[in-house]
Design a protein around this motif. Structure first.
Motif, PDB file in Angstrom:
ATOM      1  N   SER A   1       5.003   8.546   5.778  1.00 21.32           N
ATOM      2  CA  SER A   1       6.275   9.299   5.838  1.00 21.32           C
ATOM      3  C   SER A   1       7.352   8.709   6.940  1.00 21.32           C
ATOM      4  O   SER A   1       8.658   9.363   6.695  1.00 21.32           O
ATOM      5  CB  SER A   1       5.856  10.822   6.018  1.00 21.32           C
TER       6      SER A   1
ATOM      7  N   GLY B   1       0.840  -1.148   0.234  1.00 22.96           N
ATOM      8  CA  GLY B   1      -0.166   0.064  -0.001  1.00 22.96           C
ATOM      9  C   GLY B   1       0.962   1.106  -0.069  1.00 22.96           C
ATOM     10  O   GLY B   1       2.044   1.262  -0.082  1.00 22.96           O
ATOM     11  N   LYS B   2       0.170   2.357   0.264  1.00 24.68           N
ATOM     12  CA  LYS B   2       1.101   3.483   0.285  1.00 24.68           C
ATOM     13  C   LYS B   2       1.437   3.675   1.758  1.00 24.68           C
ATOM     14  O   LYS B   2       1.122   3.767   2.867  1.00 24.68           O
ATOM     15  CB  LYS B   2       0.114   4.759   0.224  1.00 24.68           C
TER      16      LYS B   2
ATOM     17  N   LEU C   1      -1.528  -0.906  -4.768  1.00 20.47           N
ATOM     18  CA  LEU C   1      -2.376   0.329  -4.272  1.00 20.47           C
ATOM     19  C   LEU C   1      -3.741   0.063  -4.596  1.00 20.47           C
ATOM     20  O   LEU C   1      -4.619   0.793  -3.902  1.00 20.47           O
ATOM     21  CB  LEU C   1      -1.705   1.713  -4.884  1.00 20.47           C
ATOM     22  N   HIS C   2      -4.107  -0.671  -5.354  1.00 21.97           N
ATOM     23  CA  HIS C   2      -5.231  -1.025  -5.823  1.00 21.97           C
ATOM     24  C   HIS C   2      -5.862  -2.567  -6.087  1.00 21.97           C
ATOM     25  O   HIS C   2      -6.904  -2.726  -6.565  1.00 21.97           O
ATOM     26  CB  HIS C   2      -5.723  -0.142  -7.285  1.00 21.97           C
TER      27      HIS C   2
ATOM     28  N   GLU D   1       6.834  -3.303  -5.815  1.00 26.49           N
ATOM     29  CA  GLU D   1       6.605  -2.186  -6.799  1.00 26.49           C
ATOM     30  C   GLU D   1       6.339  -2.388  -8.017  1.00 26.49           C
ATOM     31  O   GLU D   1       5.543  -1.499  -8.592  1.00 26.49           O
ATOM     32  CB  GLU D   1       7.799  -1.072  -6.547  1.00 26.49           C
TER      33      GLU D   1
ATOM     34  N   LYS E   1       9.077   1.167  -1.549  1.00 23.89           N
ATOM     35  CA  LYS E   1       8.235   2.216  -1.904  1.00 23.89           C
ATOM     36  C   LYS E   1       7.010   1.609  -2.062  1.00 23.89           C
ATOM     37  O   LYS E   1       6.409   0.543  -1.669  1.00 23.89           O
ATOM     38  CB  LYS E   1       8.467   2.673  -3.334  1.00 23.89           C
ATOM     39  N   ASN E   2       5.675   2.554  -2.512  1.00 22.95           N
ATOM     40  CA  ASN E   2       4.363   2.185  -2.627  1.00 22.95           C
ATOM     41  C   ASN E   2       4.261   0.960  -3.262  1.00 22.95           C
ATOM     42  O   ASN E   2       5.129   0.680  -4.358  1.00 22.95           O
ATOM     43  CB  ASN E   2       3.736   3.322  -3.029  1.00 22.95           C
ATOM     44  N   SER E   3       3.493  -0.094  -2.985  1.00 21.67           N
ATOM     45  CA  SER E   3       3.207  -1.153  -3.841  1.00 21.67           C
ATOM     46  C   SER E   3       1.522  -1.479  -3.537  1.00 21.67           C
ATOM     47  O   SER E   3       1.114  -1.333  -2.568  1.00 21.67           O
ATOM     48  CB  SER E   3       3.959  -2.335  -3.465  1.00 21.67           C
TER      49      SER E   3
END
Length: 402
Positions: A53, A49-50, A65-66, A82, A61-63
């Protein structure tokens, strides 16, 4: 890159372990505090996911996400989270598509977590508990009773004890002989028998009836683990590492060590000593001693003088079976690496470019030997269900390290 069901099971195990452990012990050559911090940091490398910080493993990193993903499709590829381009099939549990095991795991995790958060965030604790009241299988029901003290959940536990009574016999494998054993000795992401017996025994405290199967089976579990017990059903390597049937053996060493510590607390509070037969009596201090021997082995007190936690000690696994760790990060290689594009990295003899600090691998074989190779996934793959109980065990020894 594993299935959602596995992640939910592991979440339940971690939540339960953190809530069950109450802290008792002596000094060691190992820095349990450092190992504890690193064992927690490991989970940041497993996020999807996202990312927030506050993410400390900056090479992740983000992965995803959907989507959710399919574990079988994912395992066919060696690519970064990712870059995942395998079928992203979502799954959900409903009345039309029931999944009581997954629901109960969620209930157990949320109920256990509500206990942890209650002293510091009452509102969030209440939210977790309300969401937990959706399923009543024994593991979930036991945690819901501990969190709510509602008789409904206790009645469910008592009425369904027969579901834990089916027994089976272990076989042999990988050069290890398993001398029988019952479900009462099983505890992991796919079986909760020993955990249920230990948890319910703790809930009962001094209110122990002679006919109660939970206490009797928890005692039997302890005797099945102690190496000097006539009813021991596990094996030990020459260096002292506990072994059970199934891959990723350190999952057994960490999970059973956790239960030993939890039950040692129960025995101390109730003033009991377990008689395992053959003049073998298990006092609380003996349970702690066995658990500590496993912790120290994992951290480097073993024939290879090697830590099986990445980033802890001077010598640790460098070629772990982990896609994100073994492939160059997005910062180092911005182009996509597709399903088969990662194969050369998998086959390489070079150390992994990204350090998955705190990851505990499957561990050595029954002869205390370890091959630092990605292809030896039974030994070199880190998993959340190995680390989860180890967090609780390290917290215990960190609190009593002097």
């Amino acid at each position: 890159m594993e299935g959602m069901c596995d992640h939910l099971r592991k979440l339940s195990l971690l939540g339960g372990l953190l809530a069950m452990l109450v802290v008792g012990v002596a000094s060691s050559v190992h820095d349990y505090g450092d190992a504890l911090s690193k064992s927690i940091l490991f989970f940041e490398g497993q996020r999807s996911g996202k990312l927030p910080s506050t993410q400390r493993m900056s090479w992740r990193k983000n992965s995803a996400l959907h989507d959710v993903g399919d574990p079988y499709g994912d395992h066919e590829c060696w690519e970064r989270p990712e870059d995942m381009d395998t079928p992203r099939t979502p799954y959900a549990v409903s009345r039309s598509f029931p999944g009581s095991e997954v629901s109960a795991e969620i209930a157990a995790a949320l109920a256990a977590s509500s206990i942890v958060f209650r002293p510091v965030n009452v509102r969030y604790s209440a939210l977790l508990l309300n969401r937990a009241k959706t399923d009543e299988l024994i593991w979930g029901a036991a945690w819901l009773y501990k969190a709510t003290r509602a008789p409904y959940y206790w009645n469910y536990v008592e009425q369904n004890i027969h579901n834990l009574e089916d027994s089976y016999t272990h076989g042999s494998g990988a050069g290890v002989t398993y001398r029988g054993g019952d479900n009462f000795a099983e505890f992991g992401w796919d079986a909760k028998h020993a955990g249920i017996n230990v948890l319910v025994s703790r809930i009962m405290g001094n209110n122990i009836r002679n006919s109660n199967p939970y206490v009797a089976n928890a005692d039997k579990f302890i005797c099945s683990v102690l190496p000097e017990s006539p009813s021991v059903s596990v094996s030990y390597s020459p260096g002292g590492l506990l072994f059970k049937s199934g891959g990723s053996n350190l999952q057994h060493a960490t999970a059973l060590s956790f239960l030993l510590l939890v039950y040692s607390r129960h025995l101390k509070q109730t003033g009991r000593v377990i008689n395992c037969g053959g003049n073998v009596n298990a006092a609380p201090s003996r349970l702690v001693q066995v658990a500590r021997s496993q912790v120290d082995y994992i951290l480097g007190s073993n024939p290879l003088n090697m830590s099986y936690m990445v980033g802890y000690g001077k010598k640790f696994p460098e070629r772990i079976h982990h896609r994100a760790s073994s492939l160059p990060s997005i910062e180092q290689h911005s182009q996509q690496i597709d399903c088969s594009g990662g194969t050369p990295y998998f086959s390489s003899n070079d150390p992994n470019p990204n350090l998955l600090i705190g990851a505990i691998v499957g561990g050595p074989d029954i002869s205390d030997s370890y091959s630092d190779s990605r292809s030896e996934f039974v030994h070199s793959e880190p998993t959340t269900y190995i680390n989860a109980p180890f967090v609780g065990v390290l917290a215990f020894f960190k609190a009593h390290s002097s």
